[in-house]
Scaffold this motif. Structure first.
Motif, short mmCIF file in Angstrom:
data_model
loop_
_atom_site.label_atom_id
_atom_site.label_comp_id
_atom_site.label_asym_id
_atom_site.label_seq_id
_atom_site.Cartn_x
_atom_site.Cartn_y
_atom_site.Cartn_z
N SER A 44 -11.36 -31.71 5.58
CA SER A 44 -10.93 -30.49 4.88
C SER A 44 -10.55 -29.41 5.89
CB SER A 44 -12.05 -29.97 3.99
OG SER A 44 -12.33 -30.89 2.98
N GLN A 88 -10.14 -29.54 -2.77
CA GLN A 88 -11.24 -30.46 -3.06
C GLN A 88 -12.04 -29.99 -4.27
OE1 GLN A 88 -13.63 -31.26 0.40
NE2 GLN A 88 -14.68 -32.97 -0.56
N ASP A 164 -6.63 -32.62 -0.88
CA ASP A 164 -7.97 -32.87 -0.34
C ASP A 164 -8.78 -33.68 -1.33
OD1 ASP A 164 -10.23 -32.82 1.15
OD2 ASP A 164 -10.30 -30.63 1.38
N GLU A 165 -8.97 -34.95 -1.03
CA GLU A 165 -9.71 -35.90 -1.86
C GLU A 165 -9.30 -35.83 -3.33
OE1 GLU A 165 -13.55 -36.82 -0.86
OE2 GLU A 165 -13.54 -35.86 1.12
MG LIG Z 1 -13.82 -32.17 2.51
#
Ligand SMILES: [Mg+2]
Ligand SMILES: Nc1ncnc2c1ncn2[C@@H]1O[C@H](COP(=O)(O)OP(=O)(O)O)[C@@H](O)[C@H]1O
Lengths: 219, 302
Positions: A44, A88, A164-165
């Motif tokens: 991140s 995220q 992010d993810e």
């Molecule tokens: Mg992260």
């Protein structure tokens, strides 16, 4: 053409934690890159450095030929508009409906309401959420929320998508849908950078893999 | 330019929508601001009415110009010409020393005293009615006349005008102080309202900044918010006074009929009303600006 270039980047958070050390990495226009690594590895942080959400403690970050470190504060908002960001923690606005969430980036870049609405609907259609435009984000499933995040990230047609993810807490079916969407954007020329530890997705999309271990690039 | 206008229009409509989304809070805010503004504005209206009433009922101020004992008929003529050409006076009357003596003689009890005098001790005089009523203007006239040849003394019966002037000045001062105190209150009210707004919209502000909003873009709706509730508060104050005057003038009507004089209080003039609204808008804007400055830099993501 080099789109994003990091050279010898270090990031130490206030409080002394060294999140990234000596990262050199360059991403070409139109690339599909997965940043992988364990939780806490620094994925991140790496994305935030690219989008000028964090500043490096040492080294340089260059986006579109602009040195992020020496950019005037006034220039930062305009730099960020080059990116589509999928956070995220989603960062959806729960006090407004799906349509208004997607309108936000367009409002910010100064689109007229009418042109904005047209683009917002196109983006929602793209992620398959047009029929839910009046719904509140809280009433959406996890997969739908993630797709809403993607719609908001791509609605102003950014050159780079930083996600992010995006498949973090999704089951395999939803994750595959998201993967297909990202691949489609990449195929029309958008540079896509993904932080993930979803190796199944990597196996399907065959991206360039960049692994981080404890804040450093794994060889 | 077109973009900029569109951005402002959007901020404006977004603000109106935000106000309409919380009608009760909006109404409350506007009422509080309206009440705070109605006080000094109401006093101002009363003062303005007193002022015009005083003008209507005050006697015309007069100046008496006494000539020197040795003034000849030619001197009197020259002063008369000067007065005729002067545009600061409405009328004047010449009182020859003989006439003054005759008037004095006709007063009971003085005839014997005057009969004992060997010569007329009274000077020739002019009694002048000035156009303006303010004390400062009268003083100017006085010193001007006093400088003319063969003028021995000038008396102004401006005490009344002077007293009224002082009283009204005092009233204006009181209104000004009240207005200043309540302006401060208005700024504080908007400051706090905007603070709460910023708190409730913290997520939106954070996300907007992350995806490329400029500070100006984030500030704009809050500034509009301050300006709009300020203006609405000002309009409310205006309406409050309007309603109060309506009731009050209704009560005055039988009284006016009884005395045969028109006793009606007037509302603010058009120019004063516009000034009051602009002032209220500026105060709201300023309160919002202070608040935004104080509270938006506090969570700058970068
Ligand atoms: Mg992260
Ligand atoms: N704002 C922050 N302040 C202090 N430490 C942070 C902050 N953000 C992340 N970290 C730390 O930096 C390291 C890397 O975090 P992060 O980049 O979020 O990793 P990842 O995304 O790979 O899980 C972690 O040890 C994390 O605790």
């Amino acid at each position: 053409m080099t789109h994003i270039a990091l050279s010898n980047v270090h990031k130490r958070y206030p409080g002394g934690h060294q999140a990234l050390a000596d990262i050199s990495l360059s991403i070409e226009t139109g690339e599909l890159v997965f940043i992988t690594g364990h939780s806490g590895a620094g994925k991140s942080t790496l994305l935030k450095l690219m989008a000028a959400i964090e500043r490096p403690t040492a080294g340089t970050v260059i986006v579109n030929g602009q040195n992020v470190g020496t950019l005037r504060p006034r220039g930062i908002p305009f730099l960020r508009r080059n990116f589509g960001l999928v956070f995220q923690d989603h960062k959806l606005l729960f006090d407004r409906n799906v349509f208004e969430n997607v309108m936000l980036p367009l409002d910010i870049s100064g689109f007229s309401r009418r042109e904005g609405a047209r683009r917002a609907r196109a983006a929602l259609d793209k992620v398959g959420l047009l029929h839910k435009e009046k719904a509140r984000p809280i009433t959406l499933s996890g997969g739908e929320q993630q797709r809403l995040c993607i719609a908001r990230a791509i609605v102003h047609r950014p050159a780079v998508l930083l996600a992010d993810e995006p498949t973090g807490n999704l089951d395999a079916g939803y994750a595959a849908e998201i993967g297909n969407l990202l691949r489609e954007f990449n195929q029309v020329g958008v540079t896509v950078v993904l932080a993930t530890h979803d190796m199944q997705l990597a196996a399907r999309l065959k991206p360039r893999l960049v692994e981080i271990r404890g804040g450093r690039l794994a060889s | 330019m077109k973009n900029w206008l569109a951005a402002h229009r959007r901020a404006f409509t977004a603000t109106i929508r935000r106000l309409a989304d919380a009608p009760l809070a909006t109404l409350f805010n506007i009422t509080v601001i309206g009440t705070a503004l109605a006080l000094p504005l109401g006093f101002y209206v009363i003062l303005a009415n007193l002022q015009s009433l005083a003008r209507d009922f005050s006697p015309q101020p007069q100046l008496s110009v006494f000539l020197a004992q040795d003034a000849a008929a030619a001197d009197v003529g020259s002063i008369e010409r000067r007065l005729k050409a002067h545009n600061g006076i409405t009328s004047f009357r010449f009182v020859p020393r003989a006439e003054a003596l005759a008037t004095l003689k006709s007063r009971a009890g003085l005839a014997d005293v005057i009969a004992g005098l060997s010569r007329n001790p009274l000077p020739d005089a002019f009694v002048i009615t000035a156009t303006g009523r303010d004390a400062a203007g009268l003083d100017l006239l006085r010193s001007e006349f006093a400088g003319w040849p063969k003028v021995a003394e000038v008396h102004v019966d401006s005490d009344w005008a002077r007293r009224l002037d002082r009283l009204l000045a005092l009233g204006r001062y009181a209104v000004l102080m009240l207005a200043a105190a309540l302006a401060l209150a208005l700024v504080a009210i908007t400051f706090n309202t905007i603070r709460l707004q910023i708190l409730t919209q913290r997520d939106e502000i954070e996300v907007a900044k992350l995806i490329g909003a400029t500070d100006a873009w984030i500030r704009r709706p809050f500034l509009y918010f301050g300006g709009i509730i300020g203006t609405a508060g000002g309009a409310t104050a205006w309406l409050m006074i309007w309603a109060a005057l309506l009731v009050f003038n209704g009560q005055l009507r039988p009284l006016s009929a009884l005395y045969g004089i028109p006793l009606q209080l007037a509302h603010l003039t058009g120019a004063d009303s516009v000034a009051a609204l602009l002032f209220a808008a500026a105060l709201g804007w300023f309160g919002a600006w202070l608040s935004v400055r104080r509270h938006l830099t506090a969570h700058n993501p970068i």
